[in-house]
Design an enzyme around this catalytic site. Sequence first.
Site, PDB file in Angstrom:
ATOM      1  N   SER A   1       0.776 -41.546 -82.922  1.00  0.00           N
ATOM      2  CA  SER A   1       0.909 -40.316 -83.704  1.00  0.00           C
ATOM      3  C   SER A   1       0.090 -40.283 -84.983  1.00  0.00           C
ATOM      4  O   SER A   1      -0.029 -39.217 -85.598  1.00  0.00           O
ATOM      5  CB  SER A   1       2.381 -40.078 -84.033  1.00  0.00           C
ATOM      6  OG  SER A   1       3.115 -39.761 -82.872  1.00  0.00           O
TER       7      SER A   1
ATOM      8  N   GLU B   1     -32.578 -61.582 -71.726  1.00  0.00           N
ATOM      9  CA  GLU B   1     -33.262 -60.813 -72.764  1.00  0.00           C
ATOM     10  C   GLU B   1     -34.668 -60.349 -72.389  1.00  0.00           C
ATOM     11  O   GLU B   1     -35.089 -59.274 -72.810  1.00  0.00           O
ATOM     12  CB  GLU B   1     -33.334 -61.648 -74.052  1.00  0.00           C
ATOM     13  CG  GLU B   1     -31.995 -61.905 -74.697  1.00  0.00           C
ATOM     14  CD  GLU B   1     -31.364 -60.633 -75.228  1.00  0.00           C
ATOM     15  OE1 GLU B   1     -32.028 -59.887 -75.964  1.00  0.00           O
ATOM     16  OE2 GLU B   1     -30.199 -60.368 -74.872  1.00  0.00           O
TER      17      GLU B   1
END
Length: 680
Positions: free
Chosen positions: A344, A77
Amino acid sequence: MAARMTVAGIIIGGLAVMYFAQNLPDISAIDTIRKQQGITIEAEDGRTIANYGDVYGEYLNYEELPKTLIHAVVATEDRRFFEHHGVDVFGIMRAVVINVRKGHLVQGGSTITQQVAKNVFLTPERSISRKIQEMLLAFWLEARFSKKQIMAIYLNRVYLGAGTFGVDAAAKRYFNKSARDLNLSESALLAGLLKAPSRYSPAANSERARNRMHQVLLNMVDAGYLKEAQVKLALANYAEATEQRVEGGNVRYFTDWVLDEVPNYVGQVDEDMIITTTLDPDLQTKAQDALEQVITKEGVEKKVTQGAIVSMKPDGAVQAMIGGISYAKSQYNRVSQAKRQPGSVFKLFVYLAALEAGMTPQSLVEDAPVTLQVGKKTWSPENYAHGKYRGEIPMVEALRHSLNTVSVRLSQYAGIDRVASIAMRLGIPNVPEHPSIALGAVEATLLEMTGAYAHLANYGTKVVPYGITRIRTRAGVELYKREDRVPSTVLASGTVEMMNYMLLDVVQHGTGLRASLGGRPAAGKTGTSQNFKDAWFIGFTPRLVTGVWVGNDNNTPMKHVTGGSLPAAIWHNFMVEALKGKTVLSIPNSASSLEGLLPWLFGSGHDEIPVAPSLGDVPEDTPAGYTAEPRLVPTRQVPDRLAPLPEQDPAPVIQESSPRPAPHHQDALPPQFWDKLMKE
């Protein structure tokens, strides 16, 4: 003169600092924290559906925190945490250079001290003034506290997923131990959560969490805290997070999702909170029953081990969410976290693009073999019924049978960029502009796809799925209340009505017949990914929009399960129970409409309504066999001619081969079509 300008600059800068500093919050009690915070989550009717205690763990001083955890956090970090004074100028410059090289945001420049300022004192608002306040607070914190104290404050307050704040609560949640006892691999895993707690949580996806943990271990090697041999040993000794005993049943899929959203609404809050949500407990139970009954009955035979269902109001208010068969066995939420190929059901965006390009449900398109040159290969998508083609048919009939060749032709006519743009407009992120998206070769969550279909039920108004309506403290102080949104139209009313017309036909005569609600109008679409790895059904009535997915977490194929089979059956069973006793409402639809089209979709600054192209105005790059029908057709619920029996929902079938010349028979695509494709 220079001296005067310097003095003026100092004065102006000082006044600016004073202006932003006067609104800074009190930081006198930052190093104290309650050991417990209670969070109560309510359904929309006020019933309590979950209680989260021990969300905060024990406050641990720096000396009580494992060195491996400190090193993992610093390495990942803020490498210069023990060197800078709150704001790391070098870190900011490095992040800017990396982001410019990558072309997008991949690295931030905030220090741990800045994150403490942001998470503890400030709101999630993104503005220049808030960033300035964040920097001022960072300097203030550095002046008042030691580096060790700041690190302890950070690790005791930071959000780490699954409703936990602070490393001790997270350690108990994921490993059933105090943070004092974390080993190297566990420390690396918790440090890895800081980037994206929900995404990398081991409760959501253990494999993704392990990969992130590995990256943190490599960061520690790069920072000089570890040797490579220690990384191998840590990976070998890694044990997945202990499965915790859970209460509340499958409602926890919903409450965990809600809890992860809370920091986005109110930031850091230490007091007990009561969160009012959109959940309908009765619908939640009915959704769980519908999913379990079908999977229990047919799952083994069909090789299906998992499923998910989400139901929302047309405005996006989530009423029910079942993220898996058993929350006790797997907390991975397949509604909000699982990215799967929609097959689809993604054709919604292809047909919307065709409608916005001037076509109507009655426009004729050609169902015939199609071959596209994609890079150095050719792509020949086929229909589910291999070798069977219907020739020239209306668009509504093509969607009824979910014909892949027509979807590809429509996407090329309307433009792949338009298809991708519409998908993103309706809430699907990061859609690539590639020909295969016409058949759903993208990844999206069930929540995202269901939210996209909700735009039709919401009559073209913008929809963002949500689960929180109010947040207040136990003492009654209101922290957040959802206000009525100003409607934002993203689909024209005419486009919505024509799309509804075709989706109604899918359920009444097409691949979605098994989802039919009899005399109650319902619209929807089936979807099946390649090799039967995913099967979907997403549909709606004027009251509810519901999406269903079934498949396997390890991506193994199911036994010929299509969207028109198990998902449609689950959807039907749930909707029958959910709408029992409700007034039957119609779904606005039209076979052809020129009203309400949005002028900005057509690139003109005027308000004229664009006219559908006549036969003589068809563009040169139109798909072979296309004709446009400019006449208005009377509004009706379904086509008045008898439809053939429904077929199975098609799974995209992709055939790749080495480049070969396009066929030269009479149905070959014109040269202009290929020119347009190669420009994509």
